[in-house]
Motif scaffolding. Structure first.
Motif, PDB file in Angstrom:
ATOM      1  N   GLU A 126       0.719  -0.990   0.118  1.00 52.70           N
ATOM      2  CA  GLU A 126       0.126   0.083   0.120  1.00 52.70           C
ATOM      3  C   GLU A 126       0.772   1.325   0.136  1.00 52.70           C
ATOM      4  O   GLU A 126       0.364   2.217  -0.693  1.00 52.70           O
ATOM      5  N   GLY A 127       2.121   1.092   0.692  1.00 56.69           N
ATOM      6  CA  GLY A 127       3.015   2.426   0.826  1.00 56.69           C
ATOM      7  C   GLY A 127       3.593   2.623  -0.731  1.00 56.69           C
ATOM      8  O   GLY A 127       3.592   3.756  -0.878  1.00 56.69           O
ATOM      9  N   LEU A 128       3.830   1.597  -1.415  1.00 59.36           N
ATOM     10  CA  LEU A 128       4.301   1.703  -2.612  1.00 59.36           C
ATOM     11  C   LEU A 128       3.571   2.068  -3.704  1.00 59.36           C
ATOM     12  O   LEU A 128       3.881   2.944  -4.759  1.00 59.36           O
ATOM     13  N   GLU A 129       2.151   1.862  -3.705  1.00 58.31           N
ATOM     14  CA  GLU A 129       1.254   2.380  -4.310  1.00 58.31           C
ATOM     15  C   GLU A 129       1.168   4.001  -4.118  1.00 58.31           C
ATOM     16  O   GLU A 129       0.575   4.551  -5.120  1.00 58.31           O
ATOM     17  N   ALA A 130       1.254   4.218  -2.953  1.00 57.47           N
ATOM     18  CA  ALA A 130       1.196   5.895  -2.664  1.00 57.47           C
ATOM     19  C   ALA A 130       2.198   6.707  -3.260  1.00 57.47           C
ATOM     20  O   ALA A 130       2.410   7.395  -3.461  1.00 57.47           O
ATOM     21  N   ASP A 131       3.523   5.835  -3.132  1.00 58.94           N
ATOM     22  CA  ASP A 131       4.813   6.413  -3.484  1.00 58.94           C
ATOM     23  C   ASP A 131       5.612   5.272  -3.923  1.00 58.94           C
ATOM     24  O   ASP A 131       6.449   4.501  -3.306  1.00 58.94           O
ATOM     25  N   PRO A 132       5.630   4.794  -5.307  1.00 63.79           N
ATOM     26  CA  PRO A 132       6.477   3.771  -5.836  1.00 63.79           C
ATOM     27  C   PRO A 132       7.989   3.986  -5.418  1.00 63.79           C
ATOM     28  O   PRO A 132       8.809   2.967  -5.746  1.00 63.79           O
ATOM     29  N   THR A 133       8.760   5.028  -5.115  1.00 62.89           N
ATOM     30  CA  THR A 133      10.087   5.299  -5.060  1.00 62.89           C
ATOM     31  C   THR A 133      10.337   5.128  -3.384  1.00 62.89           C
ATOM     32  O   THR A 133      11.504   5.248  -3.144  1.00 62.89           O
ATOM     33  N   ASP A 134       9.366   5.056  -2.696  1.00 66.57           N
ATOM     34  CA  ASP A 134       9.696   5.117  -1.111  1.00 66.57           C
ATOM     35  C   ASP A 134      10.589   3.757  -0.754  1.00 66.57           C
ATOM     36  O   ASP A 134      10.123   2.773  -1.021  1.00 66.57           O
ATOM     37  N   ALA A 135      11.792   4.301  -0.065  1.00 64.52           N
ATOM     38  CA  ALA A 135      12.642   3.165  -0.009  1.00 64.52           C
ATOM     39  C   ALA A 135      12.119   2.221   1.103  1.00 64.52           C
ATOM     40  O   ALA A 135      12.486   1.163   1.249  1.00 64.52           O
ATOM     41  N   GLY A 136      11.746   3.010   2.201  1.00 58.68           N
ATOM     42  CA  GLY A 136      11.263   2.191   3.528  1.00 58.68           C
ATOM     43  C   GLY A 136      10.194   1.058   2.868  1.00 58.68           C
ATOM     44  O   GLY A 136      10.583  -0.122   3.467  1.00 58.68           O
ATOM     45  N   CYS A 137       9.347   1.362   2.319  1.00 62.60           N
ATOM     46  CA  CYS A 137       8.303   0.620   1.974  1.00 62.60           C
ATOM     47  C   CYS A 137       8.887  -0.456   1.008  1.00 62.60           C
ATOM     48  O   CYS A 137       8.369  -1.712   1.154  1.00 62.60           O
ATOM     49  N   HIS A 138       9.716  -0.094   0.078  1.00 64.06           N
ATOM     50  CA  HIS A 138      10.451  -1.096  -0.852  1.00 64.06           C
ATOM     51  C   HIS A 138      11.277  -2.176  -0.041  1.00 64.06           C
ATOM     52  O   HIS A 138      11.249  -3.245   0.107  1.00 64.06           O
ATOM     53  N   ALA A 139      11.937  -1.957   1.002  1.00 63.20           N
ATOM     54  CA  ALA A 139      12.863  -2.505   1.877  1.00 63.20           C
ATOM     55  C   ALA A 139      11.785  -3.584   2.468  1.00 63.20           C
ATOM     56  O   ALA A 139      12.031  -4.793   2.619  1.00 63.20           O
ATOM     57  N   TRP A 140      10.773  -3.150   3.243  1.00 61.54           N
ATOM     58  CA  TRP A 140       9.801  -3.941   3.812  1.00 61.54           C
ATOM     59  C   TRP A 140       9.055  -5.009   2.904  1.00 61.54           C
ATOM     60  O   TRP A 140       8.797  -5.862   3.129  1.00 61.54           O
ATOM     61  N   TYR A 141       8.765  -4.644   1.673  1.00 64.73           N
ATOM     62  CA  TYR A 141       7.979  -5.287   0.683  1.00 64.73           C
ATOM     63  C   TYR A 141       9.028  -6.374   0.355  1.00 64.73           C
ATOM     64  O   TYR A 141       8.544  -7.799   0.255  1.00 64.73           O
ATOM     65  N   VAL A 142      10.108  -6.153   0.100  1.00 65.32           N
ATOM     66  CA  VAL A 142      11.426  -7.139  -0.464  1.00 65.32           C
ATOM     67  C   VAL A 142      11.398  -8.116   0.892  1.00 65.32           C
ATOM     68  O   VAL A 142      11.394  -9.430   0.694  1.00 65.32           O
ATOM     69  N   ARG A 143      11.653  -7.556   2.144  1.00 64.45           N
ATOM     70  CA  ARG A 143      11.837  -8.311   3.093  1.00 64.45           C
ATOM     71  C   ARG A 143      10.654  -9.698   3.673  1.00 64.45           C
ATOM     72  O   ARG A 143      11.038 -10.544   4.115  1.00 64.45           O
ATOM     73  N   THR A 144       9.569  -9.022   3.260  1.00 68.68           N
ATOM     74  CA  THR A 144       8.398  -9.976   3.790  1.00 68.68           C
ATOM     75  C   THR A 144       7.728 -10.466   2.548  1.00 68.68           C
ATOM     76  O   THR A 144       6.572 -11.312   2.798  1.00 68.68           O
ATOM     77  N   ARG A 145       8.419 -10.554   1.573  1.00 64.57           N
ATOM     78  CA  ARG A 145       7.560 -11.149   0.278  1.00 64.57           C
ATOM     79  C   ARG A 145       7.469 -12.768   0.434  1.00 64.57           C
ATOM     80  O   ARG A 145       8.337 -13.416   1.157  1.00 64.57           O
ATOM     81  N   PRO A 146       6.271 -13.051   0.159  1.00 63.82           N
ATOM     82  CA  PRO A 146       5.999 -14.773   0.426  1.00 63.82           C
ATOM     83  C   PRO A 146       7.000 -15.667  -0.338  1.00 63.82           C
ATOM     84  O   PRO A 146       7.098 -16.837  -0.017  1.00 63.82           O
ATOM     85  N   ASP A 147       7.544 -15.156  -1.230  1.00 60.26           N
ATOM     86  CA  ASP A 147       8.274 -15.928  -2.313  1.00 60.26           C
ATOM     87  C   ASP A 147       9.683 -15.707  -2.042  1.00 60.26           C
ATOM     88  O   ASP A 147      10.510 -16.182  -3.010  1.00 60.26           O
ATOM     89  N   ALA A 148      10.100 -15.213  -0.816  1.00 61.45           N
ATOM     90  CA  ALA A 148      11.509 -15.240  -0.569  1.00 61.45           C
ATOM     91  C   ALA A 148      12.141 -16.607  -0.648  1.00 61.45           C
ATOM     92  O   ALA A 148      11.428 -17.649  -0.515  1.00 61.45           O
ATOM     93  N   GLU A 149      13.379 -16.528  -0.916  1.00 60.61           N
ATOM     94  CA  GLU A 149      14.205 -17.857  -1.287  1.00 60.61           C
ATOM     95  C   GLU A 149      14.213 -18.472   0.135  1.00 60.61           C
ATOM     96  O   GLU A 149      14.515 -18.202   1.126  1.00 60.61           O
ATOM     97  N   ALA A 150      13.756 -19.891  -0.274  1.00 64.88           N
ATOM     98  CA  ALA A 150      13.620 -20.642   1.051  1.00 64.88           C
ATOM     99  C   ALA A 150      15.220 -21.199   1.272  1.00 64.88           C
ATOM    100  O   ALA A 150      15.993 -21.441   0.678  1.00 64.88           O
TER     101      ALA A 150
END
Length: 763
Positions: free
Chosen positions: A370-394
Motif C-alpha cells: 500500500e505504501g508503494l502504491e502511494a509512492d513507488p519510490t519510497d525506500a522504506g516501503c520497498h525494503a519491507w516489501y522485499v523483506r516480507t515477500r512470501p516467495d522469498a528464497e527458502a
C-alpha cells in the motif's frame, strides 16, 4: 586501564555540579572522561544585586541561541540556594557553586571550555563561533594606547572570556591570568585569542542614542541599564525583560530547531491548559527523541483522539505507542496517519515494521505494498516489501530436527544495512562449528516480539544464544517489554526452558545519551537470573551492567570478547600470512551525530583533512562505508577541504569480501566499533576514532589505549598522522602486535566455548 591517551582528561564534576535531573531514571549517561567529549559551560559570577540581570541574560541566551543548552554555572559568594529558584525555571542545567570572585571561572572544575559572561550582558546573536573555539583564551582586547604603540594583550575584568582549561592549567591562582598592575584589566599575554568587538560590545559606546550595530552578538552594560542617551541599547535589553510565561511562549514560537532539553523544560507549563495540536506534537516529539515515550503519549493522546485532520500527530502518537509495545493502539493511530497522502508512504512503512515485529509477515507485506502504491519510490516501503515477500528464497536443504539446532537471537542485517551487523552473527556461529547456516541454526530476529508461539519455538531448541553486538541500547528499535533490543516480556523470558547464553553483548549507550534505567534494570535482572552463561564483550560493559544489578547477581557477569576480534582463529582462510596492498582504509559514523561530535564536527573534519593529506603521500587512502549514511564524510570532506576519497561500499559486499578487504589493507582508521574489531580480528593494525565509549573499552581490554584518539582531540590531525605513520613504518611489528593482543581474547573465547558446548550438550 586508563584512557589518558585518548584526550587530555577533564576532571569529573563535583557533586554540586550535577543538576537535579542527573539522578533521575532518564539522566544522561556521562562517559566524557572515556570518549574525550568536550564539556562546555557558560559561567557567571554574581551577588544578590546581579540576579535580576542574570535572569535577563539567560532569557536572551535561550531566545537568540535556541539550539544551545550547555550547563549554566552561577558562581556566587554564599547566596542561599533558594535564590536561584527563578533561574532554574528558565533553564534546565543551572549549576551553582560558591566562589569569592569572578576569577574562579579560570579554575572551574569539570569543564574543558568555559564561556564567562556577566550579569550585565545580553546576548543578541549567534554564539556558535565561541562554542567551536579550541585554543587559548578568547576575548576582545582593549583598544591600543593613544599613541598606537603595540598591541594590548589585556581585557576588561568584567568582559567576555572563552577559556580553554588546557591553556590555563598550571598558572598561579588556579590558572587565572594576572591582573594588571592597577588591579583593573586582565593581562592574558600570548594566551589571548582576539575576538571581534561584536562579541563583547560595551553599551557605553552607544552614547547620544546611537543604534546598536546589527552584527553585535553580546552587548555589555556597566552600571545603569537605562542611562540617559543610551535608548537603543536599553531597548535591545528590554526585549528580554519579561515574565516566565511570556518567555516560554516566546521560545516556543521561535522558528527553526530548538534544543530538546530546553524545550522539554520550558514547554510543560504551557500544556496545563488544553494545548494546541501543534504544541502537543512538538513536545511529544521531544519526549520521544529522549526515550520518554510514555510522556509523549500522555501529552498527545488527550488532544488527538481519532481526529483525521491531525495526521502528523497521529503518526507521532502511533510511534510512541509502538515504542511502549502497545501495538494494537499504535496500529490504529498509524492507519489514521496513513489516510493523509503526504504521510501515507512513511506511515505504511511503520505499519509494515509493526506487523513484522508482531510476526505478521503477510500483513507487513500488504502494508508495504500500500505504501508503494502511494509512492513507488519510497525506500522504506520497498525494503519491507522485499523483506516480507512470501516467495522469498527458502533455506537450502532440510533443517536438522529442532532439538539438534541452536536458536540464535541477534540483529541480522539485510540489504544495505550495517556491514558489521552482517559479519557479527556469522562470527558468533563460527564459535560453535563450521556450519553457520539454517540447517544447524534457527534464527530469531532480536527485534521481533517473543510471544507464546515464539517461546515454544525457542524451547524446542537445544539452546538459545543471544548476541553478539551492542544489544543493550534503548533506542534503535525501542520496545516497552525490555527497554533493550530483545523484545521479550519478563514473564515469557522466565518461562524459557532451553539453556540460555548471552554471548558477547555490549552496553552500547552513547556518551551523553538519556534513557530510562528502571525497566531496563528489571529486565536485565530477569535475564541474568535465567542465563546459564552471561558474557559481555568488554570490561567497560561489564562494569556498567554490574552497576544496574543487585549484588547477588554481579559475579555472574563475565567477559566474552566479540568473536569478530578472533576471526583469524575461526575462519581458516585468515589463518595464514596476508598479502597486503598499500592501502589505508578510513571509516566514520554519523548515527546520533550530535552525541558523537557535539560542537566539534567542523574541527574534526579539518583535523581529518590534515591527517589524510599527510597519509596520501605514502598510501592509497580509501573510505570504507559500513552503511550508506557513512558516506557523508566523503561528501563533507570534498566540499569543505577539496579532498576526494574513493569509496569501498562494505554494505554491498559479502562477509568474505568484507574480511578480505580489511585483511589486504595495511591500516584501518575507524569510528565504528566493528571498523576496529573486524580488521583487528583479521590481523590488520587499527587506529580508532573514539566517539563512543565502546571503542575505548575494547582498546583497554587489549591494553593498547594508544591506538585510540578522541574525535574531540585538539591536535587530532597531527597525532593521527604521527601514529598512523609509526604503524606503517614498522608494519611487520604492528601486525605482530595485533596477533599478540589477540591471544588473550582467543584463550578466553576458547574456554567459554568449551563450557557452552557442554551446557548445550554438544560435547
Amino acid at each position: 586501564m586508563t584512557h589518558s591517551s585518548l584526550a587530555s582528561p577533564s576532571p569529573s564534576p563535583s557533586a554540586s555540579a550535577v543538576s537535579s535531573s542527573a539522578a533521575s531514571p532518564s539522566a544522561a549517561d556521562d562517559r566524557s572522561t572515556v570518549t574525550g567529549r568536550r564539556r562546555i559551560a557558560f559561567a557567571v559570577h554574581t551577588g544578590r544585586d546581579g540576579l535580576p540581570g542574570l535572569h535577563t541574560l539567560v532569557r536572551s541566551l535561550a531566545l537568540t541561541n535556541p539550539q544551545v543548552c550547555e550547563d549554566f554555572v552561577v558562581l556566587h559568594s554564599g547566596l542561599p540556594d533558594s535564590s536561584f529558584d527563578g533561574l532554574r525555571r528558565l533553564h534546565p542545567r543551572v549549576v551553582t557553586r560558591p566562589a569569592d570572585d569572578r576569577r574562579a571561572v579560570f579554575g572551574l572544575e569539570g569543564y574543558d571550555t568555559v564561556i564567562a559572561l556577566g550579569p550585565g550582558m545580553v546576548v543578541l546573536g549567534d554564539l556558535g563561533e565561541l562554542l567551536r573555539m579550541r585554543h587559548g583564551i578568547g576575548a576582545v582586547p582593549q583598544l591600543p594606547p593613544a599613541d598606537g604603540a603595540g598591541e594590548r594583550r589585556a581585557v576588561p575584568p568584567d568582559g567576555l572570556l572563552v577559556i580553554q582549561r588546557a591553556d590555563v592549567a598550571g598558572a598561579p591562582a588556579a590558572g587565572s591570568p594576572a591582573p594588571a598592575p592597577d588591579g583593573g584589566d586582565l593581562v592574558l599575554g600570548d594566551r589571548l585569542v582576539p575576538l571581534a568587538a561584536r562579541y563583547d560590545f560595551p553599551a557605553r559606546r552607544l552614547h547620544d542614542d546611537l543604534p546598536v550595530p546589527a552584527d553585535v552578538v553580546v552587548l555589555r552594560f556597566s552600571g545603569s541599564f537605562d542611562a540617559p542617551g543610551h535608548g537603543p541599547a536599553a531597548e535591545a535589553r528590554r526585549r528580554f525583560e519579561m515574565g516566565d510565561e511570556e518567555f516560554r511562549a516566546a521560545y516556543r514560537a521561535l522558528p527553526g530547531g530548538k534544543h530538546p532539553d530546553l524545550l522539554a523544560h520550558l514547554a510543560p507549563p504551557l500544556l496545563k491548559a488544553r494545548p494546541s495540536l501543534d504544541l502537543a506534537r512538538t513536545v511529544a516529539d521531544v519526549h520521544r527523541g529522549q526515550g520518554r515515550y510514555d510522556e509523549a503519549v500522555r501529552v498527545l493522546a488527550p488532544v488527538v483522539a481519532d481526529r483525521l485532520d491531525a495526521p502528523r500527530c497521529q503518526e507521532t502518537l502511533g510511534l510512541s505507542l509502538m515504542a511502549l509495545s502497545r501495538y494494537a493502539e499504535a496500529e490504529g493511530h498509524l492507519l489514521l496517519a496513513a489516510a493523509s497522502p503526504d504521510l501515507a508512504p512513511r506511515a505504511f512503512a511503520q505499519l509494515a515494521r509493526l506487523a513484522w515485529v508482531c510476526g505478521r509477515d503477510a500483513d507487513a507485506h500488504a502494508y508495504a505494498r500500500e505504501g508503494l502504491e502511494a509512492d513507488p519510490t519510497d525506500a522504506g516501503c520497498h525494503a519491507w516489501y522485499v523483506r516480507t515477500r512470501p516467495d522469498a528464497e527458502a533455506p537450502p536443504g532440510p533443517a536438522a530436527p529442532a532439538a539438534e539446532q541452536l536458536a540464535h537471537v541477534a540483529l541480522f542485517a539485510e540489504g544495505r544495512e550495517n556491514a558489521g551487523d552482517k559479519v557479527l552473527p556469522e562470527a558468533v556461529r563460527r564459535c560453535f562449528g563450521t556450519d553457520t547456516g539454517p540447517r544447524r541454526w534457527y534464527g530469531q530476529q532480536v527485534h521481533r516480539l517473543v510471544d507464546e508461539a515464539a517461546l515454544e519455538r525457542l524451547n524446542e531448541r537445544r539452546g538459545v544464544i543471544v548476541g553478539g553486538g551492542g544489544l543493550f541500547l534503548p533506542d534503535t528499535s525501542p520496545n516497552g517489554n525490555s527497554h533493550w533490543q530483545w523484545n521479550v516480556p519478563d514473564g515469557l523470558l522466565a518461562r524459557l526452558t532451553a539453556p540460555l547464553a548471552v554471548f558477547a553483548v555490549g552496553y552500547n549507550v552513547f556518551d551523553g545519551q538519556r534513557y530510562r534505567r528502571g525497566r531496563f534494570a528489571e529486565s536485565l535482572r530477569v535475564l541474568v537470573e535465567r542465563s546459564a552463561f552471561f558474557g559481555l564483550r568488554n570490561h567497560g560493559s561489564i562494569d556498567r551492567v554490574r552497576e544496574l544489578l543487585p549484588a547477588s547477581l554481579r559475579d555472574r557477569v563475565r567477559y566474552q570478547p566479540c568473536p569478530t576480534t578472533v576471526a583469524r582463529h575461526l575462519v581458516p582462510e585468515l589463518s595464514g600470512p596476508a598479502e597486503r596492498s598499500d592501502t589505508v582504509l578510513v571509516n566514520c559514523a554519523y548515527d546520533r551525530a550530535g552525541l558523537r561530535f557535539g560542537h566539534d564536527y567542523g574541527h574534526f573534519l579539518a583535523q581529518m583533512a590534515l591527517a589524510l593529506r599527510s597519509l596520501r603521500d605514502r598510501a592509497d587512502v580509501r573510505y570504507a562505508a559500513h552503511m550508506p549514511a557513512d558516506e557523508r564524510f566523503v561528501h563533507d570532506l570534498r566540499r569543505e577541504h577539496g579532498i576526494a576519497l574513493p569509496v569501498e561500499q562494505l554494505h554491498a559486499m559479502s562477509n568474505d569480501g568484507i574480511r578480505g578487504l580489511f585483511r589486504r589493507s595495511r591500516l584501518v582508521i575507524g569510528m565504528r566499533g566493528h571498523a576496529g574489531m573486524i580488521p583487528f580480528g583479521c590481523g590488520t593494525p587499527i587506529l580508532s576514532l573514539v566517539s563512543h565509549p565502546k571503542l575505548a573499552y575494547f582498546l583497554s581490554d587489549i591494553d593498547r589505549p594508544e591506538w585510540g584518539l578522541s574525535v574531540h582531540d585538539r591536535d587530532l590531525g597531527p597525532r593521527l598522522a604521527e601514529r598512523a605513520s609509526g604503524l606503517l613504518d614498522d608494519h611487520a611489528a604492528a601486525v605482530a602486535d595485533v596477533h599478540a593482543a589477540q591471544e588473550f581474547l582467543w584463550k578466553t573465547t576458547r574456554s567459554n566455548i568449551e563450557e557452552l558446548r557442554s551446557t548445550f550438550g554438544m560435547v
